[in-house]
Design an enzyme around this catalytic site. Structure first.
Site, mmCIF file in Angstrom:
data_model
loop_
_atom_site.group_PDB
_atom_site.id
_atom_site.type_symbol
_atom_site.label_atom_id
_atom_site.label_comp_id
_atom_site.label_asym_id
_atom_site.label_seq_id
_atom_site.Cartn_x
_atom_site.Cartn_y
_atom_site.Cartn_z
ATOM 1 N N GLY A 18 11.059 0.018 -4.644
ATOM 2 C CA GLY A 18 10.195 -0.923 -3.952
ATOM 3 C C GLY A 18 10.885 -1.553 -2.768
ATOM 4 O O GLY A 18 12.112 -1.693 -2.739
ATOM 5 N N ARG A 19 10.090 -1.933 -1.771
ATOM 6 C CA ARG A 19 10.653 -2.592 -0.587
ATOM 7 C C ARG A 19 9.638 -3.611 -0.097
ATOM 8 O O ARG A 19 8.436 -3.361 -0.114
ATOM 9 C CB ARG A 19 10.953 -1.569 0.511
ATOM 10 C CG ARG A 19 11.479 -2.201 1.792
ATOM 11 C CD ARG A 19 11.788 -1.165 2.859
ATOM 12 N NE ARG A 19 13.060 -0.496 2.620
ATOM 13 C CZ ARG A 19 13.206 0.809 2.408
ATOM 14 N NH1 ARG A 19 12.133 1.589 2.376
ATOM 15 N NH2 ARG A 19 14.389 1.337 2.225
ATOM 16 N N GLY A 20 10.117 -4.790 0.309
ATOM 17 C CA GLY A 20 9.224 -5.832 0.802
ATOM 18 C C GLY A 20 9.939 -6.717 1.788
ATOM 19 O O GLY A 20 11.063 -6.429 2.224
ATOM 20 N N GLY A 21 9.280 -7.853 2.122
ATOM 21 C CA GLY A 21 9.847 -8.752 3.111
ATOM 22 C C GLY A 21 11.158 -9.374 2.675
ATOM 23 O O GLY A 21 11.979 -9.753 3.502
ATOM 24 N N GLU A 24 14.919 -5.146 -1.171
ATOM 25 C CA GLU A 24 14.638 -3.893 -1.856
ATOM 26 C C GLU A 24 14.807 -4.070 -3.363
ATOM 27 O O GLU A 24 15.592 -4.901 -3.820
ATOM 28 C CB GLU A 24 15.598 -2.798 -1.365
ATOM 29 C CG GLU A 24 15.499 -2.518 0.122
ATOM 30 C CD GLU A 24 16.583 -1.576 0.598
ATOM 31 O OE1 GLU A 24 16.395 -0.975 1.672
ATOM 32 O OE2 GLU A 24 17.636 -1.446 -0.087
ATOM 33 N N LYS A 40 17.153 -6.299 -7.709
ATOM 34 C CA LYS A 40 16.519 -6.742 -6.465
ATOM 35 C C LYS A 40 17.619 -7.209 -5.533
ATOM 36 O O LYS A 40 18.357 -8.152 -5.844
ATOM 37 C CB LYS A 40 15.508 -7.860 -6.722
ATOM 38 C CG LYS A 40 14.927 -8.441 -5.437
ATOM 39 C CD LYS A 40 13.647 -9.225 -5.682
ATOM 40 C CE LYS A 40 12.499 -8.296 -5.956
ATOM 41 N NZ LYS A 40 11.179 -8.982 -5.918
ATOM 42 N N ASP A 141 4.132 -18.308 -5.692
ATOM 43 C CA ASP A 141 3.653 -17.114 -4.988
ATOM 44 C C ASP A 141 3.001 -16.146 -5.972
ATOM 45 O O ASP A 141 3.282 -14.951 -5.972
ATOM 46 C CB ASP A 141 4.821 -16.430 -4.274
ATOM 47 C CG ASP A 141 4.346 -15.360 -3.292
ATOM 48 O OD1 ASP A 141 3.193 -15.448 -2.822
ATOM 49 O OD2 ASP A 141 5.111 -14.418 -3.013
#
Length: 728
Positions: A18-21, A24, A40, A141
């Site tokens: 997975g990758r996000g703001g 990774e 993470k 969030d």
């Protein structure tokens, strides 16, 4: 980052998942324990940042990661470790085999989820949030991508603390010129948008947005323009769900719309209240059956196969009937039972129905309806054994819940038999050191302690602790919880110095790993204070209890049950120090607070009233003390039962008052009744039963019946000697 990278000399990164703001997420192997985990890695911090800012950021990261690591609930992703490696902040979590809710919606082609799935997800997420909010932890969030349903049906919330870290690091996008953090605009509360104060009710709003999307297929405000989405959250009432989804039952629409109230005060008070509303909507009572309507048709009693004494995983690892059974495995079975490979495969509809009933039983437990919950779990266990076999993980899961309800109902001997069988079943299927096996064995030790069999409990705790040390490490929350329980049990064995040393070490470790004010740290500090009192060090015990009460009041509020529990212990310490007038004032206030928060007949309210009566006696006000003891005894008998340990404590307090008023014949009858009841419940050599027989002998002396008293004293001495011999 290459695939061969080793983080902190321990975690081997295998592949990117997975990758996000924020960075990774990697599937990795823990080289120390030989297990797969998720790591993470937050974005490299870079060299351009101000050094003072970086120090603050690292401290914030450690604090948030400690909080996340301290959250222990089946609905929260487990955090194993955290740290910094070559400028990269990392968090090590359990590797989840499942799909997040965004992926589930994509799998469903953006169509709404079936109503049973919607309800089950809502129920599990509300339970997880109720737990985290009790710990004064707010997610900030909550969104579909942060909620995962794993293969066994359990729903878990991910990324606690990450949103606040993202805000600090500056990774979140911002609306140009506004200074408003965008976060995930489709799930933001109005108070987040306005930059106002954020508390647990903001999470409830975000959950409402998630549930709206699960039920209808779209978020409550679905616009291409981010600003329009934010304005919708702030100013626009969401379209009623049933306009988009007519088959959604009205109670669920009402729940979601209440969560989406613009004013936080108009939302449900907390996640616990939300959970009760969901449970009420999904489990209406059937007329005259003694069980909820959804239990209709469940086979119980003679119509069901008897559930064999085999047990299941930990309370936080409830298995659902969606996983596959171990291929080729054939456990021991009663004569006449067909081999596992010959057992017909149950239909998906049967499995889904049983899973729903199992979770409905959990909902009843969360409402404190333990007898009903136990009946449901017993029926589901029998059905699961019939279709899956006695050692299937889901059969064992139901049997574990049966044991849990028995324990919560005070039926400790019955609970012990269930827990022992679950532990044996898990050992056969999972191995002796699997986390679920150890959890069942730890529950066995707890129940042994409640039965007064503290030496046996000590042996089990010691073995479980050694296994947890080997498999999880000394500072893992589960290891520390077991060591805490060991300290508790040591004090009940009379090994007070050992208990104090172990409890002090656990408190220090929890403070280091979780923080000084973390709820688990404070629980262990209470155990330290208890042992200090048993050692006669009451001034130190009082100071410790006062510190815990103050910390809990600051974090949870002055009327929170945990704060009130610590306040009760402050009263105990004051009484022991001869400050009964202060204790009396404290208990009067505590009774009022407990009555307002929990009701006049709640067991904790009655415990506070018991303390009030004890201190009336210490002040020589025996007529008042006796009247209070009689009232509390009658209420406890009504609420808890005639032979519940708390009822027997009150009955003994009545006898104490009678003795001080020189009404020895009445006191003798009362003491004798307590002794007989304790012998029936705990056994003749239990310390409480022996103490009651000693009270009885004292009454006989006061009545001039010396020969009978001497005979009874000798009998008590012999039983104590026998117990001491068995304990060694």
């Amino acid at each position: 980052m290459g695939e061969s990278r080793l983080i902190h000399g321990r975690y081997r990164l295998i592949d990117l998942i997975g990758r996000g703001g924020m960075g990774e997420v990697w599937r990795a192997r823990d080289e120390s324990l030989g297990r797969q985990v998720a790591v993470k890695c937050l974005k490299p911090l870079g060299q351009q940042q101000d050094p003072s800012f970086m120090r603050v950021l690292r401290e914030r990261f450690r604090r948030e990661a400690r909080v996340a690591a301290g959250l222990q609930h089946r609905g929260i992703t487990v955090v194993h470790d955290f740290g910094e490696d070559d400028g990269i902040l990392y968090i090590v979590m359990e590797l989840l085999d499942g799909r997040n809710l965004s992926q589930l919606l994509d799998d469903n082609r953006k169509d709404p989820l079936p109503v049973p799935d919607f309800v089950e997800i809502a129920d599990q997420v509300s339970a997880a949030l109720a737990y985290t909010h009790e710990q004064a932890v707010v997610h900030r969030d909550l969104k579909p991508a942060n909620i995962v349903r794993i293969a066994d049906g359990t729903v878990k919330i991910c990324d606690f603390g990450i949103a606040r870290l993202g805000h600090d690091i500056g990774f979140t996008a911002r609306l140009t010129g506004t200074g408003i953090a965008m976060g995930t605009p489709h799930y933001m509360s109005p108070e987040q948008i306005a930059g106002g104060t954020i508390d647990h009710r903001s999470d409830l709003y975000s959950l409402g947005c998630v549930l709206y999307e699960l039920a209808t297929g779209v978020p409550p405000f679905e616009f291409d323009d981010a600003w329009a989405v934010l304005v919708g959250h702030r100013d626009t009432a969401p379209e009623p769900l049933r306009k988009r989804r007519p088959d959604l039952p009205e109670p669920y629409e009402r729940i979601v719309l209440d969560l989406l109230a613009k004013d936080p005060d108009d939302r449900p008070r907390d996640a616990a209240e939300l959970g009760k509303r969901i449970a009420t909507a999904r489990a209406p009572q059937s007329v005259g059956a003694g069980l909820p309507a959804w239990a209709t048709g469940m086979r119980i009693g003679a119509g069901a196969r008897p559930a064999r004494a085999s047990r299941t995983p930990s309370r936080g690892a409830v298995g659902e009937l969606t996983g596959s059974w171990t291929a080729g495995f054939e456990p021991d079975r009663p004569e006449g039972t067909p081999p596992a490979r010959e057992r017909p495969t149950p239909s998906p509809a049967t499995l889904a129905a049983l899973a729903g009933r199992h979770n409905a039983g959990l909902s009843l437990g969360r409402l404190g309806r333990w007898e009903e919950a136990g009946e449901v779990h017993r029926a589901v266990a029998a059905e699961r054994e019939h279709v899956l076999g006695p050692d299937h993980r889901d059969t064992l899961a139901s049997r574990f819940e049966v044991a849990f309800t028995l324990s919560r109902s005070g039926r400790f001997a019955d609970a012990l038999r269930e827990y022992e069988a679950v532990a044996a079943g898990r050992e056969r299927t999972l191995g002796p050191e699997h986390a679920d096996t150890l959890a069942a064995r730890q529950e066995t030790a707890y129940v042994l302690g409640r039965l007064g069999r503290h030496f046996e409990a000590h042996q089990v705790y010691t073995a479980v602790l050694a296994a947890r040390d080997r498999t999880m490490g000394a500072d893992h929350p589960d290891t520390l919880r077991c060591r805490h329980n060991l300290a508790f049990n040591l004090s009940r064995l009379g090994r007070l110095e050992d208990s104090y040393e172990v409890a002090w070490e656990v408190a220090a470790a929890r403070a280091r790993v979780l923080g000084e004010r973390h709820p688990d740290t404070l629980v262990t500090r209470c155990e330290v204070a208890y042992t200090l009192g048993r050692l006669g060090r009451w001034p130190e015990a009082l100071r410790t209890y006062q510190d815990v009460a103050a910390a809990r009041a600051q974090a949870l509020g002055s009327d929170h049950p945990d704060t009130l529990a610590a306040t009760y212990e402050v009263g105990i310490s004051l009484g022991r120090l001869g400050r009964s007038a202060e204790a009396l004032t404290l208990y009067r206030d505590l009774v009022a607070a407990r009555t307002e928060a929990q009701g006049a007949e709640d067991p904790e309210t009655l415990r506070a009233r018991h303390g009030l009566g004890v201190n009336l006696g210490r002040l020589g006000r025996w007529e008042e003390a006796l009247a209070e003891a009689r009232e509390v005894c009658a209420l406890r008998e009504k609420v808890l039962g005639a032979e519940h340990p708390d009822t027997l404590v009150s009955r003994r307090e009545v006898a104490v008052g009678l003795g001080w008023l020189r009404r020895w014949a009445e006191a003798l009858s009362m003491y004798r009744g307590v002794a007989e009841a304790r012998e029936r419940v705990f056994g003749p050599d239990h310390p409480d039963a022996l103490a009651s027989r000693t009270d009885e002998a004292h009454c006989l002396e006061q009545l001039g019946r010396a020969a009978e008293a001497v005979g009874l004293y000798r009998r008590v001495a012999a039983l104590r000697q026998q117990r001491g011999t068995q304990g060694h």
